[in-house]
Write an enzyme that holds these catalytic residues in place. Structure first.
Site, mmCIF file in Angstrom:
data_model
loop_
_atom_site.group_PDB
_atom_site.id
_atom_site.type_symbol
_atom_site.label_atom_id
_atom_site.label_comp_id
_atom_site.label_asym_id
_atom_site.label_seq_id
_atom_site.Cartn_x
_atom_site.Cartn_y
_atom_site.Cartn_z
ATOM 1 N N ARG A 62 82.118 21.067 87.354
ATOM 2 C CA ARG A 62 82.429 21.263 88.770
ATOM 3 C C ARG A 62 83.804 20.705 89.121
ATOM 4 O O ARG A 62 84.578 21.339 89.852
ATOM 5 C CB ARG A 62 81.341 20.608 89.628
ATOM 6 C CG ARG A 62 80.033 21.396 89.655
ATOM 7 C CD ARG A 62 78.853 20.568 90.122
ATOM 8 N NE ARG A 62 77.656 21.392 90.277
ATOM 9 C CZ ARG A 62 76.893 21.804 89.264
ATOM 10 N NH1 ARG A 62 77.220 21.485 88.016
ATOM 11 N NH2 ARG A 62 75.811 22.551 89.483
ATOM 12 N N LYS A 76 77.122 21.565 72.334
ATOM 13 C CA LYS A 76 77.187 22.214 73.647
ATOM 14 C C LYS A 76 77.201 21.186 74.768
ATOM 15 O O LYS A 76 77.838 21.404 75.807
ATOM 16 C CB LYS A 76 76.008 23.177 73.803
ATOM 17 C CG LYS A 76 75.989 23.947 75.107
ATOM 18 C CD LYS A 76 74.844 24.931 75.126
ATOM 19 C CE LYS A 76 74.700 25.609 76.485
ATOM 20 N NZ LYS A 76 75.863 26.431 76.828
ATOM 21 N N ARG A 82 63.050 29.062 76.974
ATOM 22 C CA ARG A 82 62.626 27.732 76.530
ATOM 23 C C ARG A 82 61.104 27.558 76.544
ATOM 24 O O ARG A 82 60.563 26.770 75.757
ATOM 25 C CB ARG A 82 63.286 26.658 77.390
ATOM 26 C CG ARG A 82 64.765 26.492 77.081
ATOM 27 C CD ARG A 82 65.445 25.471 77.962
ATOM 28 N NE ARG A 82 66.815 25.218 77.491
ATOM 29 C CZ ARG A 82 67.710 24.495 78.153
ATOM 30 N NH1 ARG A 82 67.392 23.966 79.325
ATOM 31 N NH2 ARG A 82 68.913 24.309 77.646
ATOM 32 N N ASP A 137 66.094 20.725 83.103
ATOM 33 C CA ASP A 137 66.636 20.366 81.796
ATOM 34 C C ASP A 137 65.902 19.196 81.151
ATOM 35 O O ASP A 137 66.124 18.897 79.978
ATOM 36 C CB ASP A 137 68.129 20.034 81.907
ATOM 37 C CG ASP A 137 68.990 21.273 82.069
ATOM 38 O OD1 ASP A 137 68.492 22.387 81.793
ATOM 39 O OD2 ASP A 137 70.155 21.149 82.490
#
EC number: 2.5.1.19
Length: 411
Positions: A43, A391, A321, A290
């Site tokens: 962001r 990642k 997932r 998450d």
């Protein structure tokens, strides 16, 4: 024992092997420098660009996702490949839509199958000129950037908060600003609040009442910014502490007490799970999706049945997932149930485990990091394609080694 301190360092280490065999130490006593928050870094990169800031971002995440976005914003190229970086795809699409020029943006095969139509429709309603180069509703995209009119639009808030954040960040640059009506049940609200707070640090005011967000045309003010540590990364060390119990003393460095990150909830949730000796655990992860993989693995290995809801966004992450968890936990001897599109549960049902299980990661960093600590309850575990951790947490395997875990490469 779980402790956190406030210091900031970036380490660099990446794995390039195909399979890791992971074995746990008998005891753990370690101090871990956490990676910087990927969510905040991504962001702030956009806000830095929108404010034409001369200040470098301090303690920027070195994750693949952030580096993809950083390199794109620094580049003079017109064609971008964001790989598997979903946040970069969404944020960069909105940013380029309001920046004069012509661009193309693509990614991995999985990225080409992750829907983006809701965001594109919203941008088009604000005046954007964007076309699909292959399948309707999916990347790759061609973007004809221009100043956008802005105005009043509606958006489904039950799919991805990143669509909302992407629109919010460019809103001050729109001629008419933005009035955004959110429809449906909102997911990941803490990430929207994070975006609002960060925008305010850059001098922009937003109003969020009920299901409507209003942002007037304004000018961003450049600021020097220091990124805090990542609570999502901290959750894996909380998991290690929970599974090892009194055999572990983990001290993490880099977290903020009053964090903007929704995943800071991990600490109280894990404490609730472990300290209250729950016979079952029910939780709605709609605001912290998450964390779901970490808690699924932890609950099963602690033999705590669970019912987790609010998981609808897990279907469109790096992989599906929910299906991935069901498949890989079965290898460890646990039968999970999927109810509708947003509920995953385990009622204690067991099956015959696979001998020497190899956990598939599905190009998903969180699958690798959620399953590796399972070796604390098993003799060993094997993780396929362990390099996916880059990642979000490039030093993950390096940090596990520093905690005494034995990690061997296998082909």
């Amino acid at each position: 024992m779980w402790r956190s301190s406030k210091k900031f360092v970036i380490l660099q280490f990446k794995s390039e092997s195909m399979v890791y065999k992971v074995q746990a130490p008998s005891t753990i006593q370690v101090k871990i420098q956490l990676p910087s928050s990927k969510s905040i870094s991504n962001r702030v990169l956009i806000l830095n660009a929108l404010s034409d800031s001369p200040y470098p971002i301090r303690n920027l995440s070195d994750s693949d996702d952030t580096m993809v976005l950083f390199n794109a914003l620094q580049s003079s190229e017109k064609d971008f490949n964001v790989g598997a970086a979903g946040t970069s795809m969404r944020f960069l699409t909105a940013y380029l839509a309001q920046k004069p020029g012509e661009w193309t943006i693509t990614g991995t095969e999985r990225m080409k199958n992750r829907p983006i139509g809701i965001l594109i429709n919203a941008l088009r309603a604000l005046g954007a000129d964007i076309e699909y180069l292959e399948k309707e509703g999916f990347p790759p995209l061609r973007i004809h950037g221009q100043q956008l009119q802005g105005g009043e639009i509606s958006l489904d808030g039950s799919i991805s908060s990143q669509y909302i954040s992407a629109l919010m960040m460019i809103a001050p640059h729109l001629r008419k600003g933005l009035v955004l009506h959110l429809e449906g049940s909102l997911i990941s609200a803490p990430y929207i609040r994070m975006t609002m707070s960060l925008m305010e640090k850059f001098g922009v005011k937003s109003i969020w009442k009920g299901q409507t967000i209003r942002i007037e045309p304004q000018i961003y003010r450049p600021v020097a910014f220091l990124v805090e540590g990542d609570w999502s990364a901290a959750s894996y060390w909380l998991q290690i502490q929970a599974l090892a119990m009194e055999r572990a003393a983990v001290d993490v460095i880099g977290l903020e007490d009053n964090s903007l990150q929704g995943d800071a909830k991990a600490e109280s949730l894990m404490a609730c799970l472990v300290n209250q000796h729950k016979s079952s655990f029910h939780y709605d992860f709609v605001n912290e999706p998450d964390l779901a993989q970490t808690f699924v693995v932890t609950c099963c290995l602690l033999n705590i049945p669970f019912r987790f809801s609010g998981l609808q966004s897990l279907r469109i992450k790096e992989t599906d997932r929910m299906m991935a968890l069901q498949t890989e936990m079965r290898k460890l001897g646990y039968e999970l149930r999927i109810l509708s599109d947003n509920v995953l549960m385990w009622v204690g049902e067991r099956c015959e485990p696979v001998q020497k299980p190899v956990i598939a990661t599905y190009e998903d960093h969180r699958m690798a990091m959620a399953f590796a600590p399972a070796c604390l309850k098993m003799k060993e575990i094997r993780i396929e394609n362990p390099e996916v951790v880059s990642k979000s947490y490039p030093n993950y395997w390096f940090d596990l080694k520093s905690a005494g875990f034995v990690i061997q490469e296998e082909s």
